[in-house]
Design a protein around this motif. Structure first.
Motif, PDB file in Angstrom:
ATOM      1  N   LEU A 100      -2.311  13.111   1.827  1.00  0.00           N
ATOM      2  CA  LEU A 100      -3.158  11.888   1.302  1.00  0.00           C
ATOM      3  C   LEU A 100      -3.679  12.268  -0.100  1.00  0.00           C
ATOM      4  N   PRO A 101      -4.033  11.462  -1.001  1.00  0.00           N
ATOM      5  CA  PRO A 101      -4.589  11.783  -2.250  1.00  0.00           C
ATOM      6  C   PRO A 101      -6.120  12.026  -1.879  1.00  0.00           C
ATOM      7  N   PRO A 102      -6.710  12.967  -2.444  1.00  0.00           N
ATOM      8  CA  PRO A 102      -6.258  13.532  -3.771  1.00  0.00           C
ATOM      9  C   PRO A 102      -5.556  14.878  -3.645  1.00  0.00           C
ATOM     10  N   SER A 103      -4.655  14.954  -2.508  1.00  0.00           N
ATOM     11  CA  SER A 103      -3.959  16.080  -2.225  1.00  0.00           C
ATOM     12  C   SER A 103      -3.059  16.263  -3.801  1.00  0.00           C
ATOM     13  N   ASN A 104      -2.612  17.699  -4.115  1.00  0.00           N
ATOM     14  CA  ASN A 104      -1.887  17.682  -5.358  1.00  0.00           C
ATOM     15  C   ASN A 104      -0.681  16.919  -5.441  1.00  0.00           C
ATOM     16  N   ASN A 105      -0.526  16.201  -6.358  1.00  0.00           N
ATOM     17  CA  ASN A 105       0.683  15.088  -6.723  1.00  0.00           C
ATOM     18  C   ASN A 105       0.703  13.975  -5.885  1.00  0.00           C
ATOM     19  N   TYR A 106      -0.420  13.524  -5.232  1.00  0.00           N
ATOM     20  CA  TYR A 106      -0.448  12.466  -4.373  1.00  0.00           C
ATOM     21  C   TYR A 106      -1.338  11.516  -5.059  1.00  0.00           C
ATOM     22  N   ILE A 107      -1.073  10.089  -5.265  1.00  0.00           N
ATOM     23  CA  ILE A 107      -1.817   9.225  -5.850  1.00  0.00           C
ATOM     24  C   ILE A 107      -1.900   7.798  -5.298  1.00  0.00           C
ATOM     25  N   TRP A 108      -3.039   7.262  -4.940  1.00  0.00           N
ATOM     26  CA  TRP A 108      -3.040   5.979  -4.511  1.00  0.00           C
ATOM     27  C   TRP A 108      -2.150   4.818  -5.334  1.00  0.00           C
ATOM     28  N   ILE A 133       1.012  -1.216   0.073  1.00  0.00           N
ATOM     29  CA  ILE A 133      -0.018  -0.025   0.157  1.00  0.00           C
ATOM     30  C   ILE A 133       1.023   1.074  -0.011  1.00  0.00           C
ATOM     31  N   ARG A 134       0.748   1.988  -1.181  1.00  0.00           N
ATOM     32  CA  ARG A 134       1.788   3.151  -1.277  1.00  0.00           C
ATOM     33  C   ARG A 134       1.080   4.347  -1.821  1.00  0.00           C
ATOM     34  N   VAL A 135       1.632   5.275  -1.772  1.00  0.00           N
ATOM     35  CA  VAL A 135       1.217   6.534  -2.265  1.00  0.00           C
ATOM     36  C   VAL A 135       2.545   7.251  -3.149  1.00  0.00           C
ATOM     37  N   LYS A 136       2.225   7.372  -4.467  1.00  0.00           N
ATOM     38  CA  LYS A 136       3.020   8.163  -5.356  1.00  0.00           C
ATOM     39  C   LYS A 136       3.172   9.558  -4.873  1.00  0.00           C
ATOM     40  N   THR A 137       4.346  10.241  -4.617  1.00  0.00           N
ATOM     41  CA  THR A 137       4.285  11.678  -4.535  1.00  0.00           C
ATOM     42  C   THR A 137       5.167  12.227  -5.537  1.00  0.00           C
ATOM     43  N   LYS A 138       5.244  13.518  -5.666  1.00  0.00           N
ATOM     44  CA  LYS A 138       5.823  14.356  -6.503  1.00  0.00           C
ATOM     45  C   LYS A 138       7.331  13.938  -6.694  1.00  0.00           C
ATOM     46  N   ARG A 139       8.129  13.409  -5.542  1.00  0.00           N
ATOM     47  CA  ARG A 139       9.586  13.105  -5.574  1.00  0.00           C
ATOM     48  C   ARG A 139       9.786  11.667  -5.371  1.00  0.00           C
ATOM     49  N   GLY A 140       8.722  11.054  -5.005  1.00  0.00           N
ATOM     50  CA  GLY A 140       8.888   9.571  -4.446  1.00  0.00           C
ATOM     51  C   GLY A 140       7.767   8.753  -4.056  1.00  0.00           C
ATOM     52  N   VAL A 141       8.019   8.047  -2.887  1.00  0.00           N
ATOM     53  CA  VAL A 141       6.689   7.112  -2.660  1.00  0.00           C
ATOM     54  C   VAL A 141       6.605   7.130  -1.094  1.00  0.00           C
ATOM     55  N   HIS A 142       5.473   7.132  -0.654  1.00  0.00           N
ATOM     56  CA  HIS A 142       4.983   6.873   0.768  1.00  0.00           C
ATOM     57  C   HIS A 142       4.827   5.531   0.876  1.00  0.00           C
ATOM     58  N   LEU A 143       5.371   4.616   1.797  1.00  0.00           N
ATOM     59  CA  LEU A 143       4.813   3.193   2.409  1.00  0.00           C
ATOM     60  C   LEU A 143       4.082   3.369   3.332  1.00  0.00           C
ATOM     61  N   TYR A 144       2.916   2.617   3.553  1.00  0.00           N
ATOM     62  CA  TYR A 144       1.995   2.710   4.640  1.00  0.00           C
ATOM     63  C   TYR A 144       2.020   1.373   5.269  1.00  0.00           C
ATOM     64  N   PHE A 145       2.057   1.475   6.722  1.00  0.00           N
ATOM     65  CA  PHE A 145       2.151   0.402   7.495  1.00  0.00           C
ATOM     66  C   PHE A 145       1.246   0.590   8.768  1.00  0.00           C
ATOM     67  N   GLU A 146       0.829  -0.514   9.479  1.00  0.00           N
ATOM     68  CA  GLU A 146       0.059  -0.562  10.690  1.00  0.00           C
ATOM     69  C   GLU A 146       0.764  -0.125  11.993  1.00  0.00           C
ATOM     70  N   HIS A 147       0.216   0.742  12.747  1.00  0.00           N
ATOM     71  CA  HIS A 147       0.902   1.100  14.069  1.00  0.00           C
ATOM     72  C   HIS A 147       0.979  -0.051  14.964  1.00  0.00           C
ATOM     73  N   PRO A 148       1.926  -0.380  15.623  1.00  0.00           N
ATOM     74  CA  PRO A 148       1.813  -1.645  16.435  1.00  0.00           C
ATOM     75  C   PRO A 148       0.839  -1.296  17.928  1.00  0.00           C
ATOM     76  N   ARG A 149       0.593  -0.113  18.086  1.00  0.00           N
ATOM     77  CA  ARG A 149      -0.228   0.444  19.156  1.00  0.00           C
ATOM     78  C   ARG A 149       0.147  -0.529  20.463  1.00  0.00           C
ATOM     79  N   ASP A 150       1.312  -0.439  20.813  1.00  0.00           N
ATOM     80  CA  ASP A 150       1.970  -1.141  21.775  1.00  0.00           C
ATOM     81  C   ASP A 150       2.301  -0.260  23.161  1.00  0.00           C
ATOM     82  N   GLY A 151       1.885   1.113  23.163  1.00  0.00           N
ATOM     83  CA  GLY A 151       2.150   1.864  23.968  1.00  0.00           C
ATOM     84  C   GLY A 151       3.637   2.541  24.001  1.00  0.00           C
ATOM     85  N   VAL A 152       4.411   2.245  22.743  1.00  0.00           N
ATOM     86  CA  VAL A 152       5.477   2.686  22.587  1.00  0.00           C
ATOM     87  C   VAL A 152       5.511   3.823  21.780  1.00  0.00           C
ATOM     88  N   ARG A 153       5.950   5.068  22.008  1.00  0.00           N
ATOM     89  CA  ARG A 153       5.763   6.285  21.021  1.00  0.00           C
ATOM     90  C   ARG A 153       6.975   6.307  19.950  1.00  0.00           C
TER      91      ARG A 153
END
Length: 646
Positions: free
Chosen positions: A142-150, A91-111
Motif C-alpha cells: 500500500l502507499p506510501p510504500s516505496n514506488n506505490y501511489i494511490w 480505485i487503483r495503485v500505481k506500482t513500479k512496474r504497473g497497476v493494482h486494481l482494487y475490488f470488494e471481496h464478496p465475503r460469500d464463504g468462498v475462499r
C-alpha cells in the motif's frame, strides 16, 4: 507536514483492513503474518511495528479479512487483458512496474486463493504473464510504500469499491452458418515456442541459478527473483504430471530445498498448494473418484488384465507400437531403475557403492527432480535392508542426506539388525519370512539388499546353485511389483584394472542392469593404495571439472565413477559413464552433491541457450525424435527424413 507510515498504517486499520509491516529491501513480511489472515492487528501492535521499523513498507492482507481483493497488472499487456476480461476498477495503485486494481471481496464463504497468470492453464484465471490475483492468503503493498501511489478520482468514496466477480473463460460464439472464413484468420500475434515454454520449471530454475548465483547455487530472498511464482509454476507442472496430496507437497518442498536460500513460510506454501488443488478439482472432476481421491496418474501404465489370457506373438506390424511402449517406460530413476526391475550395484570395499545407492534412494524418496546426472520420476517408497552399518553411522548418514536432498518423511525406511534385535538370514526360511513381514509392513516400491554377502552369511560365491537361490528371490520380488537393488562386493582389482563382481557368472542371469561404482582419486599414490582410479589417467581429469561447478568455499572430498556393466536393454538414455562428487563447505561442513551432466540434461541446457532441436540432436548424436521427446515437444509434429536408398 507529510504523513508518516505509522499514520498511514493506523488509517488503514481504522478502515477495517488487516495490515502488516514489510521489509523494504525484499517485499517480505517482517513478522509471522499467518495470524493476521484471521484477525486484525491491534492498534498497539501497529504502533509497535512502525515505531520499531519506521521505514518499513505497509501491506494489506487481502481476502475476506480485509474485504479486499487486488488484481496485479505488472505490464501493459496484463493491464489490457484485465480490461478486456472486465476487471475494471476506478480505485487503483500505481506500482513500479504497473497497476493494482482494487475490488470488494464478496465475503460469500468462498475462499479465493492467489492466482498467477504465467502458470495458469486458462481454466480459472487468464493465461497472461504478469496478470496475477491477490486474494485470500495473500497481500499487496500500500502507499506510501516505496514506488506505490494511490490513483483514483477524488469523487470516489472508499465504500464504492466495485464488487469482485469471479473470472470465467468465455468461448467464442460460432458463426450462424458454422463456416470458417480464412479472411478472419490473424496469426500476427502468435509467437513461436520459446524454451521457457517447454522445459520444466525445475530445469529453467536450475539454469537461472547456475547463471546468476554460481557462488551459492541458491536464490536469495528478495531482489525480485520470483520465488513465489517459481514455486507456483512447479506445483502447477507437478499437478499436470499427476501429483496430488502428500506427493505434491513433497515435490514442492524438494523444489524449494534445492533452489532457495529461504523457503516459503509453511502456512503460505500450504495455502498455495490447497488453492491449486481446489482449482484442479473444479477444472478436472473426472480425475477424482466418487470418494474424492485423485486417480489421475499419467506416469503409471496400466497392467495387463490377467483374467482372460490372450495369446499373441510379436509380428513385424507391431514394431511401431513396441517402440512407443518402450519409450513410455515408467522410471523411478532414469535410466537405470524402472519399475519392476533387478539391479546390481557392485564395487570394491570402501569405494562408495552403498553411499551412492543411499543418496539415490534418498533423492527418490524426497521427491527430487534429479540425483546428479540421473532424472527421478515419481516419489517412491524404499525399504533399505542394511546388514553392515552401525547405529551412529546410519544416524550421521541420514542427517547428511536430509541436508542434501530434503526430508523423505515416511518414504525411506531402513531395517538393520538392531531395529528389533532379530537377524535376517536369507539362507533360512525364517529369514525369508522375516523379509516378507517387513515388506508387508513398509509397502515399498524398491527393496535394497546391502550387501548380498551379509544377507546370505557364508555364501559360496563361486557356486552357481547358491546364486540360483538369490536369483529366485530377486525374481519373486520383481514379479510381485517391486524394484530390487542388490549391492555386491567386487574382487580386489588387479594391476590391469578394476576388479569384476565377486562370484559365479550365474549371478548375472536375472539382472537387467549392473552398475559399477569406483572411487576416483586426485593423487596417484592414494589411488594405488586404495585400488581406485587415478584422475590423471583420464583424457580430461574429473576433479577440476567438478570443483569448477561448486559454489565458493566448497571443496570436493570424494568422487566416484558410475559405469554400466551388463545392461539388458541399452537405450539412448544411457551414458556409458558418469561421475558423482561429494563436497563440503570449508567452514560449516555443509554437504552438497555435484556431478557430470547426462546427455538428456545437456539437451535441455542447449534448448535453454536457444538451440533448435535439430541442432541439439546433431551435436549430441541422438535421434531428433528422442530430443523432441526430452524437450516435451509434440512428438507427432512432422520431421523431415532423408532416405539413403537409391
Amino acid at each position: 507536514m507529510s504523513k508518516t507510515k505509522l499514520d498511514a498504517a493506523l488509517e488503514y486499520l481504522d478502515r477495517g483492513w488487516s495490515i502488516i509491516p514489510i521489509k523494504p529491501e525484499g517485499k517480505r513480511p517482517a513478522i509471522k503474518w499467518r495470524d493476521y489472515q484471521d484477525r486484525h492487528p491491534t492498534e498497539e501492535e501497529v504502533e509497535e511495528w512502525w515505531t520499531k521499523w519506521p521505514d518499513h513498507d505497509i501491506a494489506i492482507v487481502t481476502g475476506a479479512i480485509s474485504g479486499v481483493v487486488v488484481v496485479d497488472c505488472d505490464n501493459e499487456d496484463a493491464l489490457h487483458a484485465a480490461f478486456d476480461a472486465g476487471m475494471r476498477s476506478p480505485i487503483r495503485v500505481k506500482t513500479k512496474r504497473g497497476v493494482h486494481l482494487y475490488f470488494e471481496h464478496p465475503r460469500d464463504g468462498v475462499r479465493r486463493g492467489p492466482r498467477a497468470g504465467i502458470n495458469s492453464r486458462g481454466a480459472d484465471w487468464p493465461k497472461i504473464n504478469g496478470l496475477d490475483f491477490r486474494g485470500d492468503g495473500s497481500y499487496a503493498l500500500l502507499p506510501p510504500s516505496n514506488n506505490y501511489i494511490w490513483d483514483y478520482p477524488q469523487y470516489i468514496d472508499w465504500d464504492e469499491f466495485p464488487m469482485w466477480e469471479d473470472w470465467k473463460p468465455c468461448l467464442q460464439e460460432r458463426r450462424p452458418d458454422g463456416d470458417f472464413h480464412f479472411d478472419e484468420l490473424d496469426l500476427s500475434s502468435v509467437e513461436p515456442l520459446q524454451p521457457d515454454e517447454f522445459v520444466s520449471e525445475w530445469d529453467r530454475t536450475a539454469k537461472y541459478v547456475r547463471d546468476n548465483f554460481p557462488n551459492t547455487l541458491k536464490i536469495p530472498s528478495g531482489m525480485s527473483n520470483g520465488r513465489n511464482e517459481r514455486v507456483m509454476r512447479h506445483i502447477s507442472e507437478s499437478i499436470l504430471e499427476g501429483y496430488f496430496g502428500p506427493d505434491l507437497r513433497l515435490r514442492g518442498h524438494a523444489f524449494m530445498n534445492e533452489f532457495f536460500a529461504d523457503q516459503l513460510d509453511e502456512r503460505e506454501f500450504e495455502a498455495t498448494v490447497q488453492s491449486m488443488e481446489q482449482s484442479e478439482r473444479r477444472n478436472h472432476p473426472d480425475r477424482f473418484n466418487d470418494n474424492g481421491d485423485y486417480i489421475y496418474k499419467p506416469y503409471v501404465h496400466e497392467k495387463q488384465q490377467e483374467e482372460k489370457r490372450d495369446r499373441r506373438l510379436i509380428q513385424m506390424a507391431d514394431a511401431e507400437q513396441l517402440l512407443s511402449e518402450s519409450d513410455a517406460k515408467s522410471y523411478l530413476i532414469e535410466p537405470w531403475l524402472p519399475a519392476n526391475t533387478i539391479v546390481q550395484v557392485f564395487g570394491y570395499s570402501g569405494h562408495g557403492k552403498s553411499l551412492f545407492v543411499q543418496h539415490a534412494m534418498s533423492a527418490l524418496c524426497a521427491g527430487r527432480k534429479y540425483f546428479g546426472p540421473f532424472e527421478i520420476g515419481r516419489p517412491a517408497r524404499v525399504l533399505y535392508l542394511d546388514f553392515e552399518m552401525g547405529m551412529s553411522t546410519i544416524a550421521r548418514r541420514l542427517i547428511e542426506m536430509r541436508q542434501i536432498h530434503g526430508d523423505t518423511q515416511d518414504r525411506l525406511n531402513i531395517w538393520t539388525p538392531f531395529v528389533d534385535k532379530k537377524e535376517i538370514d536369507l539362507h533360512q526360511r525364517e529369514g525369508l519370512m522375516e523379509l516378507q513381514g517387513w515388506i508387508e509392513f513398509a509397502e515399498p516400491d524398491v527393496v535394497v539388499i546391502d550387501t548380498i554377502r551379509s544377507a546370505y552369511p557364508g555364501l559360496a560365491e563361486n557356486s552357481a546353485d547358491e546364486w540360483a537361490k538369490i536369483n529366485k528371490l530377486a525374481v519373486k520380488l520383481r514379479n510381485s511389483g517391486l524394484s530390487v537393488i542388490m549391492i555386491h562386493h567386487s574382487n580386489k582389482p588387479s594391476e590391469s584394472g578394476i576388479g569384476r563382481e565377486a562370484g559365479s557368472t550365474n549371478q548375472l542371469t536375472v539382472l537387467e542392469t549392473q552398475i559399477r561404482v569406483a572411487q576416483v582419486f586426485d593423487d596417484e599414490d592414494t589411488a594405488k593404495q586404495n585400488a581406485g582410479l587415478y584422475d590423471g589417467n583420464y583424457d580430461h581429469p574429473i576433479w577440476p571439472q567438478l570443483q569448477a561447478k561448486l559454489p565458493s568455499d566448497y571443496r570436493l572430498y570424494m568422487v566416484m565413477e558410475i559405469r554400466y556393466g551388463k545392461v539388458r536393454e541399452w537405450t539412448d538414455l544411457h551414458d556409458r559413464v558418469q561421475w558423482v562428487g561429494y563436497a563440503a563447505h570449508n567452514i560449516t561442513d555443509e554437504k552438497i552433491v555435484v556431478s557430470s551432466r547426462s546427455t538428456k540434461q545437456r539437451a535441455k541446457d542447449m534448448a535453454l541457450d536457444g538451440h533448435d532441436p535439430d541442432v541439439i540432436a546433431q551435436k549430441l548424436a541422438r535421434p531428433l525424435r528422442l530430443v523432441r521427446d526430452w524437450l516435451e515437444l509434440d512428438a507427432s509434429a512432422p520431421v523431415l527424413e532423408v532416405s539413403t536408398s537409391e
